[in-house]
Design a protein around this motif. Sequence first.
Motif, mmCIF file in Angstrom:
data_model
loop_
_atom_site.group_PDB
_atom_site.id
_atom_site.type_symbol
_atom_site.label_atom_id
_atom_site.label_comp_id
_atom_site.label_asym_id
_atom_site.label_seq_id
_atom_site.Cartn_x
_atom_site.Cartn_y
_atom_site.Cartn_z
ATOM 1 N N PRO A 116 -85.560 32.980 67.448
ATOM 2 C CA PRO A 116 -85.402 34.362 68.329
ATOM 3 C C PRO A 116 -83.866 34.832 68.132
ATOM 4 C CG PRO A 116 -86.664 32.940 69.886
ATOM 5 C CD PRO A 116 -86.353 32.350 68.652
ATOM 6 N N ALA A 117 -82.891 33.613 67.790
ATOM 7 C CA ALA A 117 -81.574 34.006 67.647
ATOM 8 C C ALA A 117 -81.142 34.286 66.430
ATOM 9 C CB ALA A 117 -80.591 32.846 68.374
ATOM 10 N N TRP A 118 -82.129 34.000 65.348
ATOM 11 C CA TRP A 118 -81.685 34.189 63.747
ATOM 12 C C TRP A 118 -81.059 35.441 63.545
ATOM 13 C CZ3 TRP A 118 -86.052 30.645 61.746
ATOM 14 C CH2 TRP A 118 -85.715 29.129 62.042
ATOM 15 N N PRO A 119 -81.911 36.790 63.777
ATOM 16 C CA PRO A 119 -81.391 38.051 63.476
ATOM 17 C C PRO A 119 -79.817 38.143 64.005
ATOM 18 C CG PRO A 119 -83.557 37.875 64.410
ATOM 19 C CD PRO A 119 -83.156 36.650 64.655
ATOM 20 N N THR A 120 -79.517 37.760 65.252
ATOM 21 C CA THR A 120 -78.304 38.094 65.717
ATOM 22 C C THR A 120 -77.219 37.208 64.916
ATOM 23 O OG1 THR A 120 -79.286 37.882 67.906
ATOM 24 C CG2 THR A 120 -76.847 37.874 67.560
ATOM 25 N N LEU A 121 -77.478 36.041 64.279
ATOM 26 C CA LEU A 121 -76.506 35.056 63.537
ATOM 27 C C LEU A 121 -76.508 35.443 62.179
ATOM 28 C CD1 LEU A 121 -77.405 31.559 64.929
ATOM 29 C CD2 LEU A 121 -75.772 33.204 65.737
ATOM 30 N N ARG A 122 -77.339 36.391 61.592
ATOM 31 C CA ARG A 122 -77.399 36.865 60.290
ATOM 32 C C ARG A 122 -76.237 37.719 60.042
ATOM 33 N NH1 ARG A 122 -83.296 37.223 60.392
ATOM 34 N NH2 ARG A 122 -84.071 35.211 59.556
ATOM 35 N N GLY A 123 -76.028 38.503 60.939
ATOM 36 C CA GLY A 123 -74.918 39.686 60.678
ATOM 37 C C GLY A 123 -73.736 39.326 60.466
ATOM 38 N N ARG A 124 -72.878 40.106 59.759
ATOM 39 C CA ARG A 124 -71.097 40.024 59.478
ATOM 40 C C ARG A 124 -70.637 40.559 60.610
ATOM 41 N NH1 ARG A 124 -70.012 37.323 54.920
ATOM 42 N NH2 ARG A 124 -68.113 38.181 55.175
ATOM 43 N N TYR A 125 -69.550 39.928 61.041
ATOM 44 C CA TYR A 125 -68.842 40.676 62.212
ATOM 45 C C TYR A 125 -67.095 40.421 61.606
ATOM 46 C CZ TYR A 125 -72.670 40.338 65.137
ATOM 47 O OH TYR A 125 -74.120 40.451 65.578
ATOM 48 N N VAL A 126 -66.382 41.348 61.844
ATOM 49 C CA VAL A 126 -65.306 41.499 61.502
ATOM 50 C C VAL A 126 -64.292 40.396 61.736
ATOM 51 C CG1 VAL A 126 -63.170 43.036 61.309
ATOM 52 C CG2 VAL A 126 -65.443 44.058 61.107
ATOM 53 N N SER A 127 -64.335 40.134 62.897
ATOM 54 C CA SER A 127 -63.457 39.075 63.601
ATOM 55 C C SER A 127 -63.880 37.548 63.245
ATOM 56 C CB SER A 127 -63.177 39.145 64.979
ATOM 57 O OG SER A 127 -64.257 39.224 65.836
#
Length: 856
Positions: free
Chosen positions: A840-851
């Motif tokens: 369930p947490a994989w979609p959140t971890l896939r994104g790229r975050y600027v910082s």
Amino acid sequence: MTAQGTGRADGMKVAALLASRATRAHRKAWTAVFAALALTSLLLGAFGLTLVSAWSAHPRVERYAGADLVVAGDQTTRFSATALGERETASAGLTERVRIPRTALSVVRAVPGVRTAVADVEFPVGLADRAATGHPWETARLAPYALRAGRAPERADEVVVGGGAGRVGARLTLRVGGRDASYTVVGVADGPRTAVWFTGAEARRLSGHPETLDAIGVVAGPGTDQAELAGRVRKALDTAGVTDVGHRADGDPATVRVLTGSERGEAEFLAATPARGELLAALGSVAGAVVLVALLVVSSTIVQALRQRSHELGLLRAVGATPGQLRGAVGREVGRVAAWAALVGAAGAAPAYLGLRALLDARGALPTGLELTLPPLLWPAPLVTAAVTVLVARIAALIGCSRTATARPAEALRERAPGRARGITGLVLLGVGTSSAGTAALQQGTTAAAAAGAAAVTMVIACAVLGPWIAEGAMRLLGAPLRLFGPGGRLAAANCAASAHRLGAAITPIVLVTAFAGVQLSGGATMTHAGDAQARRVLRADLAVRADGGLTAGAVERIRELPGVRAATEAVPGTVLLARSQLGSPELERLPVFGVTPERLTRTLDPGVRNGNLARLRPGTVAVGADRADSLGARPGSTVTLRFGDGQEARLRVVATYERSLALGDFLLSRDELLRHTSMPGAGRILVAAAPDADRKALTKALARAVPGARVERDPAPVRGEAAGQALAEVVSLAVVAAIGAFTVIAVLSTLDLIATGRRPELRLLRLAGAGRRQLRRMLRLEAAATVVTGLVVGAAVASVPLLAFSAATAGTLPYLPPTQAAAIVTVVVATAAAGSLPPAWPTLRGRYVSSPSGA
């Protein structure tokens, strides 16, 4: 319409609107609830069908299918005691034939309306090294079995056999009563190939009890009402004073029974009725456990689903929603999900019931002749359990939203810690469970097992109530080890400490499966493991002799005279009933026993004699297992009262006590004493101890010559008494563990999935704060590992308390769980926790975050 009615209608509209919107908005949360409720409905329906089927079960009618009535002995024994000022009576079915006097035949024949009354006797026959049964040929008409070929027997040396057992004109050597004789086959009938029919006079002689009968088959005259005829026969037998043969206990009436309809099968398959009672008792006890587990899982799943929306519900309360509107909205929302889930589960109840029936048949858990029937009117029974499932869901929903609904609007958004009342309740339940475990340590047999099971149930519920505090304490202990795994470990330690209340909900189902599966699997495994170990120590014989058709008379005496034989002991298995008052309530306990020949017994068997001398074992005496002797206050020279398998009671003088009762049973009897009360003796064995200088090969050949038709075992199996219903208990335990495992998988997956879904904003914030994907993955893995370790350790601790008490009381050993079963429990828990925490947490971890670091 009044203002009050208008307000109620508006409230219902608001509740309906909120329920409709919430159901669509929280489909994922309700998926887990749907699965738990569907499984609950399925299991309740399947167990309900099985219970109803067992309640309506009856022995099959074969040999007496053509008889209108069957007159037979009373195959039930009874024992009464006074409990709390009231007289209570316990009853148990008898597995050996209760015979009736031959004088009953003339009484029945004289009753008006009786066309034919046929006397039946049954006795074991050895036919071509296999077990068969003998009957008078006249009884073939009661089935009816017609001749395929040949004619009826007319002389003492003529027989009719069942199809496939021989051909007309063939000569057969039959073993009856330990003696071999040659007979000519003069007919082949439609009956089973294990049946042999003799002339009436020859069957009477071979039965060994010429003045008694097993049963009387009655055929009514034309136009005679069966019920009316049964009443006449009953009255005639009572008037003539006809009673069962043998000495019954005081308060155990020996009335002859008149059987009609499906009851006629009780005179054929003697083990079927006792097995029906054991099946009902086993299903009733496990059904209660499954219901408790279902309630716990369903309640925790619904509460967890609502807890994820506590802020949403609090916001509605804060903006003016009334408690009634919130309860109505949540109730409608849960009710919609529960209704569909319950119907889906009800649809699967019938296949699950048929699967359990097939498992019982495949494992041989039910005796031959017992038919589990299910009347067509009862097939819709799962709809009733489906309604119960919906009711449970609605109650759980009201409990889940009660705190938010009753809170003041200004406090509804605040998450409150668990109250003191919850902690006190959990501690009280924990104390009650420990007390029940203490009771198990002081009891024996089924009473100890029941107390251990009750202790496990109570302690698991206590752990569910104390979940937040257990999680908080565990996370404090695991915090230091978690911090050793770098930044991800420090994040995991901080999150576990801050979210102990949330993790407590995830730990509870793991504790549940570990404790329940451990108790269910380890209880039987401990007894089997300890019994097998004792059985190996008991056996001192080098060889064993057995014959499928029965041993010839005097076989053990002939074997003792052979050169190279140091000692020979014949051991015959059987059962007895022990009547006693347990906490004021009457109880009849069925126990496995052995009948043995005492001459040089300790050279072939080593029971571990504590006091007395087994060489004094004769008819009228008994040796008692040490634990049973302590509970009865028995010692050499005192007496114990037992009921044999045919219901006859005897006071036996104790000649010895011994230690290894798990293998040999609680009582050792004289072989002749036991056979005196055994209508169809089982396959006994002669255990042979060879002299140190004996030639084993030559001795094996000599044994085969001494006992015609016998098999000689060079590596004899240990002597072990098997408790009644052991196979049934194993199947039921397997079904219970599978059901609890399925519940746990759903509960763990749903709880962790809901927790992980609710943490997505938190994970995004951590990513924005600079945490890398690897660090967060490690954090999630370590959190899942901490949850699994805590659940397994607490569950094992909960299971160990009742198991230690049970194993110490019944086996005198530590609890035992086969490594493969323990590994299976751990594997299921680990795999389920990983599947619920990480994906369930994989979609959140896939994104790229600027910082976030570029390499993270």
